[in-house]
Write a protein that holds these residues in place. Structure first.
Motif, mmCIF file in Angstrom:
data_model
loop_
_atom_site.group_PDB
_atom_site.id
_atom_site.type_symbol
_atom_site.label_atom_id
_atom_site.label_comp_id
_atom_site.label_asym_id
_atom_site.label_seq_id
_atom_site.Cartn_x
_atom_site.Cartn_y
_atom_site.Cartn_z
ATOM 1 N N SER A 39 0.830 -1.205 0.000
ATOM 2 C CA SER A 39 0.000 0.000 0.000
ATOM 3 C C SER A 39 0.868 1.260 0.000
ATOM 4 O O SER A 39 0.523 2.253 -0.637
ATOM 5 C CB SER A 39 -0.948 0.004 1.197
ATOM 6 O OG SER A 39 -0.221 0.105 2.403
ATOM 7 N N GLU A 40 2.015 1.239 0.716
ATOM 8 C CA GLU A 40 2.907 2.396 0.709
ATOM 9 C C GLU A 40 3.472 2.633 -0.691
ATOM 10 O O GLU A 40 3.578 3.774 -1.131
ATOM 11 C CB GLU A 40 4.051 2.194 1.704
ATOM 12 C CG GLU A 40 3.657 2.338 3.140
ATOM 13 C CD GLU A 40 4.807 2.047 4.088
ATOM 14 O OE1 GLU A 40 5.957 1.909 3.612
ATOM 15 O OE2 GLU A 40 4.543 1.951 5.291
ATOM 16 N N HIS A 41 3.820 1.562 -1.368
ATOM 17 C CA HIS A 41 4.343 1.691 -2.729
ATOM 18 C C HIS A 41 3.288 2.315 -3.643
ATOM 19 O O HIS A 41 3.596 3.215 -4.424
ATOM 20 C CB HIS A 41 4.776 0.321 -3.251
ATOM 21 C CG HIS A 41 5.372 0.362 -4.612
ATOM 22 N ND1 HIS A 41 6.585 0.965 -4.870
ATOM 23 C CD2 HIS A 41 4.926 -0.127 -5.805
ATOM 24 C CE1 HIS A 41 6.853 0.862 -6.163
ATOM 25 N NE2 HIS A 41 5.873 0.197 -6.740
ATOM 26 N N HIS A 42 2.068 1.846 -3.507
ATOM 27 C CA HIS A 42 0.978 2.390 -4.323
ATOM 28 C C HIS A 42 0.740 3.856 -3.972
ATOM 29 O O HIS A 42 0.539 4.689 -4.861
ATOM 30 C CB HIS A 42 -0.294 1.567 -4.094
ATOM 31 C CG HIS A 42 -1.466 2.052 -4.875
ATOM 32 N ND1 HIS A 42 -1.533 1.927 -6.249
ATOM 33 C CD2 HIS A 42 -2.601 2.675 -4.492
ATOM 34 C CE1 HIS A 42 -2.671 2.456 -6.673
ATOM 35 N NE2 HIS A 42 -3.332 2.909 -5.621
ATOM 36 N N GLU A 43 0.762 4.180 -2.676
ATOM 37 C CA GLU A 43 0.554 5.565 -2.252
ATOM 38 C C GLU A 43 1.671 6.471 -2.765
ATOM 39 O O GLU A 43 1.419 7.606 -3.165
ATOM 40 C CB GLU A 43 0.469 5.643 -0.736
ATOM 41 C CG GLU A 43 -0.812 5.071 -0.168
ATOM 42 C CD GLU A 43 -0.807 5.036 1.347
ATOM 43 O OE1 GLU A 43 0.122 5.602 1.961
ATOM 44 O OE2 GLU A 43 -1.737 4.444 1.905
ATOM 45 N N MET A 44 2.905 5.960 -2.745
ATOM 46 C CA MET A 44 4.020 6.758 -3.246
ATOM 47 C C MET A 44 3.869 7.025 -4.741
ATOM 48 O O MET A 44 4.127 8.136 -5.208
ATOM 49 C CB MET A 44 5.345 6.059 -2.964
ATOM 50 C CG MET A 44 5.763 6.133 -1.511
ATOM 51 S SD MET A 44 7.234 5.204 -1.049
ATOM 52 C CE MET A 44 8.346 5.413 -2.392
ATOM 53 N N LYS A 45 3.431 6.015 -5.488
ATOM 54 C CA LYS A 45 3.220 6.209 -6.922
ATOM 55 C C LYS A 45 2.138 7.253 -7.162
ATOM 56 O O LYS A 45 2.277 8.123 -8.026
ATOM 57 C CB LYS A 45 2.801 4.888 -7.573
ATOM 58 C CG LYS A 45 3.933 4.011 -7.967
ATOM 59 C CD LYS A 45 3.409 2.814 -8.733
ATOM 60 C CE LYS A 45 4.465 2.173 -9.569
ATOM 61 N NZ LYS A 45 3.956 1.050 -10.332
ATOM 62 N N MET A 46 1.064 7.152 -6.389
ATOM 63 C CA MET A 46 -0.034 8.103 -6.556
ATOM 64 C C MET A 46 0.414 9.514 -6.177
ATOM 65 O O MET A 46 0.072 10.487 -6.855
ATOM 66 C CB MET A 46 -1.242 7.683 -5.717
ATOM 67 C CG MET A 46 -1.909 6.407 -6.200
ATOM 68 S SD MET A 46 -2.504 6.524 -7.902
ATOM 69 C CE MET A 46 -3.784 7.724 -7.718
ATOM 70 N N ALA A 94 1.934 14.898 -7.736
ATOM 71 C CA ALA A 94 2.919 15.980 -7.693
ATOM 72 C C ALA A 94 3.311 16.413 -9.097
ATOM 73 O O ALA A 94 3.449 17.610 -9.367
ATOM 74 C CB ALA A 94 4.158 15.534 -6.909
ATOM 75 N N ARG A 95 3.490 15.428 -9.990
ATOM 76 C CA ARG A 95 3.827 15.783 -11.377
ATOM 77 C C ARG A 95 2.695 16.551 -12.035
ATOM 78 O O ARG A 95 2.933 17.516 -12.765
ATOM 79 C CB ARG A 95 4.151 14.533 -12.180
ATOM 80 C CG ARG A 95 5.505 13.972 -11.806
ATOM 81 C CD ARG A 95 6.045 13.089 -12.848
ATOM 82 N NE ARG A 95 6.198 13.855 -14.080
ATOM 83 C CZ ARG A 95 6.622 13.337 -15.205
ATOM 84 N NH1 ARG A 95 6.950 12.087 -15.260
ATOM 85 N NH2 ARG A 95 6.730 14.062 -16.286
#
Length: 191
Positions: free
Chosen positions: A77-84, A89-90
């Motif tokens: 879930s952290e990986h998914h949240e970081m991607k989101m 941000a982009r």
């Protein structure tokens, strides 16, 4: 007095009178059986202690398994949240870039108008344009955005130098030269 309150009183008196008898009976029976059950109590304590130890070990194993599963889930879930978050941000950076570039284009367009602008107002406009072009250059991501932003920054800096010297015509001229590059940044950022 009513019959209900009389019955409550009788019950209360009976309880108060029976308490000493119950206390005597309980203490007598426990003292008589204490010596015979000492060995039984020791065995019971040993069994109880063993059961508690086994239960603690079982709970510890369950906690370890649960924590391992939670760690795996949290990592995913952290990986998914970081991607989101990165994506957001982009997208936000792109939105800021377009917003700053559009505002800069409006300022440059207004500053090169035929209307007479006071020297103080032109200096303020040039300073604001310089700040915005710095943001635009910092927010540019692609090569085409960077190239156009670099050219715009060069002309806006020249515009600011001319405005600080009091050269209104030179400042307006450099504003006109910077404007096409700012439009290129807007076009590249909106694709």
């Amino acid at each position: 007095m009513s019959l209900k309150s009389i019955s409550r009183w009788l019950l209360a008196i009976g309880c108060v009178g029976a308490l000493p008898l119950v206390a005597q009976t309980t203490s007598t029976s426990t003292t008589a059986t204490t010596s015979s059950t000492t060995s039984t109590k020791t065995e019971a304590r040993h069994v109880t202690h063993k059961a508690k130890t086994e239960m603690k070990e079982t709970k510890a194993e369950e906690k370890k398994e649960t924590k391992a599963e939670e760690k795996k889930e949290n990592k995913a879930s952290e990986h998914h949240e970081m991607k989101m978050a990165h994506h957001k941000a982009r997208m936000a950076a792109s939105g800021r870039l377009v917003m700053d570039a559009t505002r800069l284009a409006a300022i440059l367009d207004d500053s090169q108008s035929k209307a007479s602008i006071s020297t103080a107002a032109l200096k303020t406009t040039a300073n604001e344009a310089n700040v915005l072009v710095g943001r635009v250059y910092a927010g540019a991501r692609t090569a085409s955005e960077k190239k156009a932003a670099r050219e715009a920054r060069t002309h806006v800096r020249e515009m600011r130098v001319a405005a600080m010297k009091g050269d209104d015509a030179g400042a307006k001229s450099h504003a006109g030269m910077a404007l096409p590059f700012v439009y290129q940044v807007v076009d590249a950022a909106t694709k």
